[in-house]
Write a protein that holds these residues in place. Structure first.
Motif, PDB file in Angstrom:
ATOM      1  N   LYS A  10      46.195  30.337  30.375  1.00 37.14           N
ATOM      2  CA  LYS A  10      45.830  30.094  31.768  1.00 37.14           C
ATOM      3  C   LYS A  10      46.999  30.376  32.709  1.00 37.14           C
ATOM      4  N   GLU A  16      47.131  34.059  32.962  1.00 35.15           N
ATOM      5  CA  GLU A  16      46.026  34.531  33.807  1.00 35.15           C
ATOM      6  C   GLU A  16      46.383  34.396  35.285  1.00 35.15           C
ATOM      7  N   ALA A  17      47.013  33.267  35.640  1.00 38.92           N
ATOM      8  CA  ALA A  17      47.425  33.061  37.035  1.00 38.92           C
ATOM      9  C   ALA A  17      48.498  34.077  37.439  1.00 38.92           C
ATOM     10  N   LEU A  58      46.898  37.515  37.957  1.00 35.82           N
ATOM     11  CA  LEU A  58      46.169  37.614  39.223  1.00 35.82           C
ATOM     12  C   LEU A  58      47.127  37.733  40.407  1.00 35.82           C
ATOM     13  N   LEU A  83      39.089  36.661  42.818  1.00 32.84           N
ATOM     14  CA  LEU A  83      39.828  35.429  42.542  1.00 32.84           C
ATOM     15  C   LEU A  83      38.878  34.287  42.197  1.00 32.84           C
ATOM     16  N   PHE A  84      37.731  34.231  42.873  1.00 30.73           N
ATOM     17  CA  PHE A  84      36.761  33.172  42.572  1.00 30.73           C
ATOM     18  C   PHE A  84      36.189  33.335  41.166  1.00 30.73           C
ATOM     19  N   ASN A 116      37.534  34.912  38.590  1.00 29.84           N
ATOM     20  CA  ASN A 116      38.570  34.627  37.598  1.00 29.84           C
ATOM     21  C   ASN A 116      38.913  33.141  37.548  1.00 29.84           C
ATOM     22  N   TYR A 117      38.758  32.444  38.668  1.00 27.80           N
ATOM     23  CA  TYR A 117      38.939  30.993  38.671  1.00 27.80           C
ATOM     24  C   TYR A 117      37.887  30.330  37.778  1.00 27.80           C
ATOM     25  N   ARG A 118      36.638  30.797  37.874  1.00 29.83           N
ATOM     26  CA  ARG A 118      35.578  30.252  37.020  1.00 29.83           C
ATOM     27  C   ARG A 118      35.844  30.553  35.543  1.00 29.83           C
ATOM     28  N   ALA A 157      38.956  31.126  34.105  1.00 28.53           N
ATOM     29  CA  ALA A 157      40.159  30.449  33.604  1.00 28.53           C
ATOM     30  C   ALA A 157      40.012  28.938  33.584  1.00 28.53           C
ATOM     31  N   VAL A 158      39.460  28.353  34.654  1.00 27.78           N
ATOM     32  CA  VAL A 158      39.414  26.898  34.777  1.00 27.78           C
ATOM     33  C   VAL A 158      38.177  26.319  34.094  1.00 27.78           C
ATOM     34  N   HIS A 159      37.010  26.900  34.335  1.00 25.01           N
ATOM     35  CA  HIS A 159      35.761  26.356  33.787  1.00 25.01           C
ATOM     36  C   HIS A 159      35.354  27.038  32.480  1.00 25.01           C
TER      37      HIS A 159
END
Length: 325
Positions: free
Chosen positions: A175, A178-179, A182, A248-249, A251-253, A255-257
């Protein structure tokens, strides 16, 4: 992701793949013809050529990966081919983002005069080595994506997720990486493009104000052919910012969810590559006029096909001088 949604995305990506290859292939063909005529490429043509090749390669590999994922329902193919394709997709996305920002940076240097001599010297050095920079960008992208082999892990074991060959950042190092990816592939080129956009907008506002003052309100100020380049540069930034927010949204889903919606990233990137090519064609010259003209030139080579020639619009007598972008 449900099977019906994946099939719909796969079909829509097929249409986008065809349009991406068509528009970027046209840009590539025009660049080759201009090089044959002028015996050299301008810096902008070099960047646009690299961007078009990256767009087509990214689109073809994305669609091939999606097709394999659809056909290989039981995941009989080894993980390695999927992993290699994903690495290429991510590295090509890195290349596309930085080529887009580099092109906007180039246009901002041509449109805006910077009083800062240090910054001007940096611009001069970069623009003197455009070809080298264009080659270094994909190499940097490949080097940035190689750690994915270590920190990303296969994720095709759940019932809801039947995609084969997906690698996900399911650990803390993954993670974090991944950040960082990005930031390097999306945020930094986005900041550069926004900086160039602000500079071009300020230049445009000042130029229009000076022109309006010099005409004393007799008629509206005009920028002529330069306006096409300004519109193209600002359009590239606008399209990039919209794509950046969506990417970004998504990839947020991921990586985080921990949602396996990687096909959405492929789909949105496909939209970006298609729209970018259309903007570049607009910035160079009217697309259909040029396409008809080149088609008629090809028909001239074969007299038996002269009946297929398309009538071209006659040029006006007072044609404005072209501005090379």
């Amino acid at each position: 992701m449900y099977g019906g949604v994946k099939v719909a995305l796969w079909a829509l990506t097929c249409l986008l793949a065809m349009t991406t290859v068509f528009f970027n292939g046209y840009i590539l063909l025009m660049s080759l013809l201009n090089n044959r005529k002028n015996k050299k490429w301008s810096p902008s043509e070099t960047i646009i050529l690299a961007l078009s090749i990256a767009n087509m390669a990214h689109q073809l590999i994305c669609y091939f990966w999606m097709t394999m994922a659809e056909l290989d329902n039981k995941c009989l193919i080894l993980q390695i081919p999927y992993t290699i394709m994903l690495l290429l997709v991510y590295s090509l996305k890195f290349t596309i983002m930085w080529d887009s920002s580099f092109l906007t940076f180039y246009y901002s240097t041509k449109l805006v005069n910077t009083p800062n001599h240090c910054y001007t010297n940096i611009q001069t050095i970069i623009l003197k080595h455009v070809t080298l920079t264009v080659f270094l960008i994909p190499l940097s992208g490949l080097g940035t994506c190689l750690p994915m082999i270590v920190v990303f892990h296969p994720d095709n074991h759940t019932v809801a997720n039947q995609d084969c060959g997906v690698i996900m950042p399911d650990t803390l190092p993954g993670k974090v990486y991944e950040a960082l990816y990005l930031i390097l592939a999306d945020v930094l080129p986005g900041l550069l493009m926004m900086k160039c956009c602000i500079s071009i907008s300020i230049h445009l506002a000042m130029h229009l104000r000076h022109m309006k003052a010099s005409t004393n309100g007799a008629h509206g100020p005009k920028l002529g052919a330069q306006m096409r380049v300004i519109r193209m540069a600002l359009s590239l930034v606008a399209v990039f910012i919209v794509f950046l927010v969506v990417d970004l949204f998504v990839n947020y889903r991921i990586a985080v969810h921990h949602e396996n919606i990687i096909m959405l990233t492929f789909f949105f990137t496909s939209i970006y590559t298609t729209v970018t090519a259309m903007v570049l064609i607009y910035g160079k010259k009217p697309f259909w006029k040029a396409l008809i003209h080149e088609f008629n030139i090809c028909m001239d080579e074969y007299p038996c096909l002269s009946c297929l020639k398309v009538p071209e619009q006659k040029a006006k007598s007072s044609t404005p001088a072209k501005v090379k972008n």
